[in-house]
Design a protein around this motif. Structure first.
Motif, PDB file in Angstrom:
ATOM      1  N   ASP A 182      -2.182   4.230  -3.463  1.00 47.52           N
ATOM      2  CA  ASP A 182      -2.000   3.205  -4.504  1.00 47.52           C
ATOM      3  C   ASP A 182      -1.935   1.827  -3.847  1.00 47.52           C
ATOM      4  O   ASP A 182      -1.597   1.708  -2.669  1.00 47.52           O
ATOM      5  CB  ASP A 182      -0.698   3.483  -5.274  1.00 47.52           C
ATOM      6  CG  ASP A 182      -0.682   2.754  -6.626  1.00 47.52           C
ATOM      7  OD1 ASP A 182      -1.725   2.175  -7.006  1.00 47.52           O
ATOM      8  OD2 ASP A 182       0.378   2.770  -7.281  1.00 47.52           O
ATOM      9  N   VAL A 183      -2.284   0.804  -4.644  1.00 44.65           N
ATOM     10  CA  VAL A 183      -2.296  -0.569  -4.129  1.00 44.65           C
ATOM     11  C   VAL A 183      -1.570  -1.455  -5.135  1.00 44.65           C
ATOM     12  O   VAL A 183      -1.825  -1.375  -6.326  1.00 44.65           O
ATOM     13  CB  VAL A 183      -3.757  -1.082  -4.001  1.00 44.65           C
ATOM     14  CG1 VAL A 183      -3.780  -2.520  -3.486  1.00 44.65           C
ATOM     15  CG2 VAL A 183      -4.577  -0.173  -3.108  1.00 44.65           C
ATOM     16  N   GLU A 184      -0.651  -2.288  -4.635  1.00 44.22           N
ATOM     17  CA  GLU A 184       0.007  -3.260  -5.522  1.00 44.22           C
ATOM     18  C   GLU A 184      -0.242  -4.654  -4.982  1.00 44.22           C
ATOM     19  O   GLU A 184      -0.284  -4.864  -3.778  1.00 44.22           O
ATOM     20  CB  GLU A 184       1.521  -3.022  -5.558  1.00 44.22           C
ATOM     21  CG  GLU A 184       1.931  -1.805  -6.354  1.00 44.22           C
ATOM     22  CD  GLU A 184       3.445  -1.574  -6.311  1.00 44.22           C
ATOM     23  OE1 GLU A 184       4.211  -2.547  -6.160  1.00 44.22           O
ATOM     24  OE2 GLU A 184       3.838  -0.398  -6.420  1.00 44.22           O
ATOM     25  N   GLY A 185      -0.405  -5.623  -5.888  1.00 43.52           N
ATOM     26  CA  GLY A 185      -0.553  -7.011  -5.472  1.00 43.52           C
ATOM     27  C   GLY A 185      -2.003  -7.440  -5.433  1.00 43.52           C
ATOM     28  O   GLY A 185      -2.921  -6.653  -5.689  1.00 43.52           O
ATOM     29  N   ASP A 186      -2.190  -8.716  -5.113  1.00 44.59           N
ATOM     30  CA  ASP A 186      -3.535  -9.276  -5.133  1.00 44.59           C
ATOM     31  C   ASP A 186      -3.759 -10.032  -3.827  1.00 44.59           C
ATOM     32  O   ASP A 186      -3.808 -11.249  -3.803  1.00 44.59           O
ATOM     33  CB  ASP A 186      -3.646 -10.211  -6.345  1.00 44.59           C
ATOM     34  CG  ASP A 186      -5.047 -10.770  -6.468  1.00 44.59           C
ATOM     35  OD1 ASP A 186      -5.988 -10.114  -5.980  1.00 44.59           O
ATOM     36  OD2 ASP A 186      -5.201 -11.882  -7.010  1.00 44.59           O
ATOM     37  N   VAL A 188       4.293   1.691   2.276  1.00 44.64           N
ATOM     38  CA  VAL A 188       5.440   2.539   1.928  1.00 44.64           C
ATOM     39  C   VAL A 188       4.943   3.961   1.683  1.00 44.64           C
ATOM     40  O   VAL A 188       3.757   4.173   1.440  1.00 44.64           O
ATOM     41  CB  VAL A 188       6.160   2.028   0.647  1.00 44.64           C
ATOM     42  CG1 VAL A 188       6.703   0.629   0.854  1.00 44.64           C
ATOM     43  CG2 VAL A 188       5.246   2.068  -0.565  1.00 44.64           C
ATOM     44  N   ASP A 189       5.865   4.928   1.739  1.00 48.08           N
ATOM     45  CA  ASP A 189       5.456   6.288   1.372  1.00 48.08           C
ATOM     46  C   ASP A 189       5.640   6.474  -0.139  1.00 48.08           C
ATOM     47  O   ASP A 189       6.041   5.528  -0.833  1.00 48.08           O
ATOM     48  CB  ASP A 189       6.215   7.341   2.209  1.00 48.08           C
ATOM     49  CG  ASP A 189       7.705   7.378   1.911  1.00 48.08           C
ATOM     50  OD1 ASP A 189       8.132   6.749   0.920  1.00 48.08           O
ATOM     51  OD2 ASP A 189       8.438   8.030   2.683  1.00 48.08           O
ATOM     52  N   MET A 206      -9.824   3.423  -1.602  1.00 46.20           N
ATOM     53  CA  MET A 206      -8.649   4.257  -1.271  1.00 46.20           C
ATOM     54  C   MET A 206      -8.949   5.733  -1.567  1.00 46.20           C
ATOM     55  O   MET A 206      -9.641   6.063  -2.527  1.00 46.20           O
ATOM     56  CB  MET A 206      -7.402   3.792  -2.026  1.00 46.20           C
ATOM     57  CG  MET A 206      -7.446   3.924  -3.498  1.00 46.20           C
ATOM     58  SD  MET A 206      -5.978   3.125  -4.191  1.00 46.20           S
ATOM     59  CE  MET A 206      -6.058   3.786  -5.845  1.00 46.20           C
ATOM     60  N   GLY A 207      -8.442   6.575  -0.689  1.00 41.78           N
ATOM     61  CA  GLY A 207      -8.661   8.016  -0.840  1.00 41.78           C
ATOM     62  C   GLY A 207      -9.999   8.478  -0.282  1.00 41.78           C
ATOM     63  O   GLY A 207     -10.249   9.681  -0.179  1.00 41.78           O
ATOM     64  N   LEU A 208     -10.851   7.540   0.095  1.00 39.07           N
ATOM     65  CA  LEU A 208     -12.191   7.942   0.560  1.00 39.07           C
ATOM     66  C   LEU A 208     -12.255   8.034   2.083  1.00 39.07           C
ATOM     67  O   LEU A 208     -11.477   7.419   2.798  1.00 39.07           O
ATOM     68  CB  LEU A 208     -13.238   6.917   0.104  1.00 39.07           C
ATOM     69  CG  LEU A 208     -13.378   6.693  -1.407  1.00 39.07           C
ATOM     70  CD1 LEU A 208     -14.486   5.678  -1.674  1.00 39.07           C
ATOM     71  CD2 LEU A 208     -13.694   8.019  -2.125  1.00 39.07           C
ATOM     72  N   LEU A 252       0.864  -1.183   0.000  1.00 37.60           N
ATOM     73  CA  LEU A 252       0.000   0.000   0.000  1.00 37.60           C
ATOM     74  C   LEU A 252       0.900   1.233   0.000  1.00 37.60           C
ATOM     75  O   LEU A 252       1.836   1.313   0.810  1.00 37.60           O
ATOM     76  CB  LEU A 252      -0.877   0.038   1.255  1.00 37.60           C
ATOM     77  CG  LEU A 252      -1.783  -1.182   1.507  1.00 37.60           C
ATOM     78  CD1 LEU A 252      -2.533  -1.012   2.821  1.00 37.60           C
ATOM     79  CD2 LEU A 252      -2.759  -1.368   0.355  1.00 37.60           C
ATOM     80  N   VAL A 253       0.618   2.160  -0.908  1.00 36.53           N
ATOM     81  CA  VAL A 253       1.394   3.406  -0.920  1.00 36.53           C
ATOM     82  C   VAL A 253       0.562   4.458  -0.188  1.00 36.53           C
ATOM     83  O   VAL A 253      -0.640   4.621  -0.463  1.00 36.53           O
ATOM     84  CB  VAL A 253       1.682   3.858  -2.375  1.00 36.53           C
ATOM     85  CG1 VAL A 253       2.538   5.124  -2.371  1.00 36.53           C
ATOM     86  CG2 VAL A 253       2.374   2.740  -3.151  1.00 36.53           C
ATOM     87  N   LEU A 254       1.198   5.146   0.785  1.00 38.41           N
ATOM     88  CA  LEU A 254       0.443   6.066   1.647  1.00 38.41           C
ATOM     89  C   LEU A 254       0.806   7.522   1.383  1.00 38.41           C
ATOM     90  O   LEU A 254       1.938   7.830   0.985  1.00 38.41           O
ATOM     91  CB  LEU A 254       0.740   5.762   3.119  1.00 38.41           C
ATOM     92  CG  LEU A 254       0.661   4.312   3.577  1.00 38.41           C
ATOM     93  CD1 LEU A 254       0.746   4.258   5.102  1.00 38.41           C
ATOM     94  CD2 LEU A 254      -0.615   3.627   3.105  1.00 38.41           C
TER      95      LEU A 254
END
Ligand code: GLU
Length: 382
Positions: free
Chosen positions: A310-314, A324-325, A347-349, A286-288
């Protein structure tokens, strides 16, 4: 007598002793004299009321010797077959040696998957605790004959670090073929000096530990120092010392300046957070944003959907992920309350929107603080 050592080691009641292949195997296979010597010391500690768990290597080296193979084993099946032959032999030597002191031993073979599942982790802990309560010495090795790459600890240095966490040891002693950690590679420089005390594992300390391994072990100094990070993060002091030195364990526990002592980190993680940080393999990222970064690192808060950019992976619900930042610096690792698919939607909500977007809201947080281990010193991941 060294005062610092005395203070750190004075009240040690439960010790994990890791014995490397290079210590107990010589050109004639398992070196019974060294094992007798170490076992004699461990029996002495038990008699003084200490509890000891042994993590030992040597199965592969012993099996290889038994088969008369003198060249390095290349394939995984060859190593696994050698371990199958050597593990029983190794145990017999320990069992006979401890038997002479009236002490019984129990063999415990572990793979990574035994520890990544929290239930199995607890079961392993209960078994080890019972053995210790019975006054029996658990002798642990990796279950090499079944472990494949994905489920391997890789080396017994990391296995021993995890065992120290499982049994909540007061000390881990890593016995190897050198006197400790040197400020540079002693094989290459005559100026190399042993470091008797490491207060913090800085980049310089990590750099002093080279990757080179002996002919028999798999770890090398690098993996011993990596293990030091894990052990000290759990608040456990860690010592690298020579297993060939006479009275090494007794001397260490009496506070003598033997080997390299790594001091425990002052802000250590509790067992569950340690398990999240060091035992589980991450399934995504997860990118924060900067607000969430601050909330996690400085304010002790949970991670909310609004801070995720942002989100990476499943990953699925309950899986471990890293946070991570936006520069890629590792901030935390934790267990997520939503799948990757759902985090992408929310995300973002604001938290109040979760129900409306997903049609359910089991949790307010993407990762609850209780299920999160936050990096003390943020590190770059790429
Ligand atoms: N588990 C391996 C063995 O018993 C050794 C792994 C290591 O050297 O770290 O032979």
């Amino acid at each position: 007598m060294n005062n610092m050592r005395k203070e750190v080691l004075g009240s040690v009641k439960r010790v994990v002793v890791k014995i490397g292949s290079a210590v107990i195997t010589g050109k004639d296979g398992i070196d019974r004299d060294i094992i007798e010597q170490l076992v004699g010391e461990v029996a002495g500690l038990i008699a003084k009321g200490c509890q000891v768990v042994i993590v030992t290597s040597g199965a592969i080296a012993s099996g290889k010797h038994r088969m008369g193979i003198t060249t390095p084993l290349k394939s995984m099946p060859q190593k696994q077959a050698a371990a199958a032959i050597g593990q029983g032999r190794l145990m017999r030597v320990y069992s006979n040696a401890f038997g002479r002191h009236g002490v019984y031993v129990g063999q415990v073979l572990l793979t990574m998957s035994d520890l990544t599942d929290r239930k199995r982790f607890i079961n392993v802990r209960n078994t080890l605790t019972t053995l210790m309560e019975w006054g029996v010495i658990p002798i642990i090795n990796e279950n090499d004959t079944v472990a494949v790459d994905e489920i391997k600890f890789g080396d017994n240095d990391s296995l021993a670090a995890m065992v120290a966490n499982i049994v909540e040891a007061n000390l881990l002693v890593n016995l190897t073929s050198t006197e400790g950690l040197y400020d540079r590679n002693p094989a290459k420089s005559k100026k190399a000096k042993i470091l008797h005390l490491v207060e913090e594992i800085t980049d310089d300390i990590q750099a002093a530990a080279t990757d080179e391994t002996s002919d028999v072990g798999t770890g090398g100094m690098r993996s011993k120092v990596l293990a030091a990070r894990r052990v000290t993060a759990f608040g456990i002091p860690y010592i690298i010392a020579s297993g060939k030195r006479k009275d090494v364990l007794t001397g260490i526990l009496e506070g003598e300046e033997i080997g390299t002592l790594f001091l425990p980190s002052s802000e250590h993680l509790n067992s569950r957070k340690y398990w999240i940080a060091f035992t589980l393999r991450s399934r995504g990222k997860l990118v924060l944003d900067d607000g969430a970064k601050k909330a996690l690192l400085e304010q002790g808060k949970s991670l909310l959907p609004s801070g995720v950019v942002d989100v990476e992976g499943d990953f699925g619900v309950g899986d471990p992920v890293i946070c991570v930042d936006q520069q890629g610096t590792l901030l935390a690792k934790g267990l997520v309350n939503f799948s990757a698919q759902d985090v992408r939607k929310i995300m973002g909500l604001k938290t109040s929107k979760i129900q409306q977007v997903l049609g359910y809201k089991d949790y307010d947080e993407v990762i609850h603080r209780d299920n999160m281990a936050v990096s003390k010193e943020p590190r770059r991941t790429r």
